[in-house]
Design a protein around this motif. Structure first.
Motif, PDB file in Angstrom:
ATOM      1  N   ILE A  19      10.475  49.792 -37.839  1.00 16.39           N
ATOM      2  CA  ILE A  19       9.581  49.026 -36.979  1.00 16.39           C
ATOM      3  C   ILE A  19       9.026  49.915 -35.880  1.00 16.39           C
ATOM      4  O   ILE A  19       9.546  50.997 -35.600  1.00 16.39           O
ATOM      5  CB  ILE A  19      10.305  47.805 -36.360  1.00 16.39           C
ATOM      6  CG1 ILE A  19      11.539  48.247 -35.567  1.00 16.39           C
ATOM      7  CG2 ILE A  19      10.674  46.788 -37.432  1.00 16.39           C
ATOM      8  CD1 ILE A  19      12.211  47.120 -34.792  1.00 16.39           C
ATOM      9  N   PHE A  71       6.982  47.846 -29.930  1.00 20.91           N
ATOM     10  CA  PHE A  71       6.814  46.405 -30.095  1.00 20.91           C
ATOM     11  C   PHE A  71       8.063  45.637 -29.665  1.00 20.91           C
ATOM     12  O   PHE A  71       9.191  46.121 -29.824  1.00 20.91           O
ATOM     13  CB  PHE A  71       6.562  46.068 -31.567  1.00 20.91           C
ATOM     14  CG  PHE A  71       5.156  46.309 -32.051  1.00 20.91           C
ATOM     15  CD1 PHE A  71       4.297  47.171 -31.391  1.00 20.91           C
ATOM     16  CD2 PHE A  71       4.694  45.669 -33.196  1.00 20.91           C
ATOM     17  CE1 PHE A  71       3.012  47.406 -31.857  1.00 20.91           C
ATOM     18  CE2 PHE A  71       3.413  45.884 -33.668  1.00 20.91           C
ATOM     19  CZ  PHE A  71       2.566  46.746 -32.998  1.00 20.91           C
ATOM     20  N   GLU A  72       7.859  44.430 -29.148  1.00 13.36           N
ATOM     21  CA  GLU A  72       8.917  43.439 -29.133  1.00 13.36           C
ATOM     22  C   GLU A  72       8.738  42.586 -30.386  1.00 13.36           C
ATOM     23  O   GLU A  72       7.623  42.451 -30.906  1.00 13.36           O
ATOM     24  CB  GLU A  72       8.870  42.589 -27.859  1.00 13.36           C
ATOM     25  CG  GLU A  72       7.522  41.996 -27.525  1.00 13.36           C
ATOM     26  CD  GLU A  72       7.516  41.326 -26.146  1.00 13.36           C
ATOM     27  OE1 GLU A  72       8.563  41.304 -25.486  1.00 13.36           O
ATOM     28  OE2 GLU A  72       6.447  40.826 -25.747  1.00 13.36           O
ATOM     29  N   HIS A  73       9.843  42.056 -30.918  1.00 13.78           N
ATOM     30  CA  HIS A  73       9.805  41.360 -32.197  1.00 13.78           C
ATOM     31  C   HIS A  73      10.481  39.998 -32.117  1.00 13.78           C
ATOM     32  O   HIS A  73      11.433  39.809 -31.351  1.00 13.78           O
ATOM     33  CB  HIS A  73      10.501  42.190 -33.292  1.00 13.78           C
ATOM     34  CG  HIS A  73       9.749  43.419 -33.693  1.00 13.78           C
ATOM     35  ND1 HIS A  73       9.876  44.614 -33.011  1.00 13.78           N
ATOM     36  CD2 HIS A  73       8.866  43.640 -34.712  1.00 13.78           C
ATOM     37  CE1 HIS A  73       9.097  45.527 -33.592  1.00 13.78           C
ATOM     38  NE2 HIS A  73       8.477  44.963 -34.612  1.00 13.78           N
ATOM     39  N   TYR A 108      14.823  37.122 -30.766  1.00 14.86           N
ATOM     40  CA  TYR A 108      13.933  38.025 -30.031  1.00 14.86           C
ATOM     41  C   TYR A 108      14.615  39.364 -29.805  1.00 14.86           C
ATOM     42  O   TYR A 108      15.765  39.424 -29.353  1.00 14.86           O
ATOM     43  CB  TYR A 108      13.547  37.421 -28.679  1.00 14.86           C
ATOM     44  CG  TYR A 108      12.850  38.411 -27.771  1.00 14.86           C
ATOM     45  CD1 TYR A 108      11.488  38.670 -27.911  1.00 14.86           C
ATOM     46  CD2 TYR A 108      13.560  39.112 -26.793  1.00 14.86           C
ATOM     47  CE1 TYR A 108      10.850  39.590 -27.092  1.00 14.86           C
ATOM     48  CE2 TYR A 108      12.933  40.034 -25.973  1.00 14.86           C
ATOM     49  CZ  TYR A 108      11.579  40.278 -26.134  1.00 14.86           C
ATOM     50  OH  TYR A 108      10.940  41.206 -25.333  1.00 14.86           O
ATOM     51  N   LEU A 162       8.383  37.406 -39.531  1.00 17.35           N
ATOM     52  CA  LEU A 162       8.583  38.416 -38.490  1.00 17.35           C
ATOM     53  C   LEU A 162       7.290  38.586 -37.709  1.00 17.35           C
ATOM     54  O   LEU A 162       6.235  38.871 -38.282  1.00 17.35           O
ATOM     55  CB  LEU A 162       9.001  39.749 -39.125  1.00 17.35           C
ATOM     56  CG  LEU A 162       9.260  40.914 -38.163  1.00 17.35           C
ATOM     57  CD1 LEU A 162      10.431  40.598 -37.233  1.00 17.35           C
ATOM     58  CD2 LEU A 162       9.530  42.203 -38.936  1.00 17.35           C
ATOM     59  N   GLY A 217       5.502  40.463 -34.180  1.00 19.04           N
ATOM     60  CA  GLY A 217       5.708  41.564 -33.251  1.00 19.04           C
ATOM     61  C   GLY A 217       4.424  41.943 -32.545  1.00 19.04           C
ATOM     62  O   GLY A 217       3.322  41.563 -32.945  1.00 19.04           O
TER      63      GLY A 217
END
Length: 326
Positions: A210, A214-216, A239, A261, A263
């Motif tokens: 990933i 990014f936050e996912h 999160y 998912l 992000g």
């Protein structure tokens, strides 16, 4: 999809107020859904994980409704009359069923399982959504993406894309926005985003590469899944803050598990979200509501047999600024 709550909360959404994790830390926050009936005596109920008081944004993703599987003969299906949007994009993704989409661009399209329909509201658009007569079971997610300030008045647009299935060791991915598992969606976005359906085989243990910027968020549609070491049940959203460059997903069950998912890079802006409008101030929301009620700015939806949705009454007091966790 419209947010047709009769008393929608008015929110100022922003970046998280909690402390950032230490480098290398993989702390997963679990967000539980709340049930929201979408109007009427036979209301279609959705499970809403975004926005909520603890976290209002994941990247630019600002709204997530998860619904079904619903027996349309019992629930009545989806019947959402023409309604407006500003400052956002809507992302429709189905697991089963079929929805007829009409908008003020003149688009007449069908939303089908495994096919992305993305509509850009920008300065203002209106659309309707109705499940078709062929639909017996309706099941999917409806997502919103907040547009950055410089693009929040972008022209109306509609994009359709059918992502190819990407085979992984123990899983299958369909990337509808952004890049994952070597596949990239051709659909352009106004900020860095990821959106993908990931189906895990029974007892699968999968590690994905990933983007560490990014936050996912991982939404579980069916099955029981561990995100890193944190268990997630159906309809929960896990999160993960920026930092890690891999994400481990484990299906702990005996049957396949399905997830979505999401992000993106932290949004970095505060937005005001009320009903179906996103702006930057209370006054922007007031103006959008006024324009909708007087029939200007948003255009007309042709082919829908019925009246458009009226806007709810605004709250008596202007909103108070607050961000995630406040």
């Amino acid at each position: 999809m419209s947010n047709i709550e009769t008393r929608p909360p008015e929110l100022r959404c922003g970046t998280p107020s909690d402390a950032a994790p230490e480098p290398g830390e993989r702390r997963v926050e679990v967000l539980s859904a709340r049930d929201v009936p979408l109007g009427g005596p036979r209301a279609m109920t959705v499970r809403r994980t975004l926005p909520q008081r603890g976290r209002t944004l994941i990247g630019a993703w600002c709204f997530a409704d998860h619904y079904g599987p619903d027996d349309v003969a019992v629930s009545g299906g989806m019947v959402v009359p023409p309604h407006p949007h500003t400052g956002l994009q809507t992302v429709s993704w189905l697991f089963s069923g079929e929805i007829e989409h009409r908008d003020s661009l003149g688009t007449h399209a069908l939303v089908r399982p495994g096919e992305l329909n993305l509509m850009t509201g920008g300065h203002g658009i209106s659309h309707s959504e109705v499940s078709t007569a062929r639909t017996s079971v309706l099941h999917g997610v409806q997502l919103w993406v907040a547009l950055p300030a410089e693009h929040r008045h972008a022209p109306r647009d509609f994009q359709h894309h059918v992502p190819r299935p990407v085979a992984l060791d123990g899983a299958e991915a369909r990337v509808f926005l952004g890049t994952l598992a070597g596949d990239t969606s051709p659909v352009p976005t106004f900020s860095p985003l990821l959106g993908a359906e990931i189906t895990l085989d029974a007892h699968a243990d999968v590690t994905l590469e990933i983007d560490p910027r990014f936050e996912h968020g991982l939404l579980v549609d069916q099955g029981e899944v561990r995100m890193e070491e944190t268990p997630l049940r159906r309809a929960e959203l896990g999160y993960l803050a920026p930092g890690p460059d891999t994400l481990r997903l484990v299906n702990t069950g005996d049957t396949p598990a399905r997830t979505v998912l999401l992000g993106g890079t932290p949004f970095g802006e505060q937005i005001v979200m009320w009903w179906n409008f996103i702006g930057r101030s209370h006054d922007e929301i007031v103006q959008a509501r006024e324009d909708w009620m007087k029939g200007s700015r948003f255009g007309e939806v042709q082919g829908y047999d019925g009246a458009p949705l009226p806007a709810p009454e605004l709250p008596n007091a202007p909103l108070k600024p607050r961000g995630n966790g406040r």
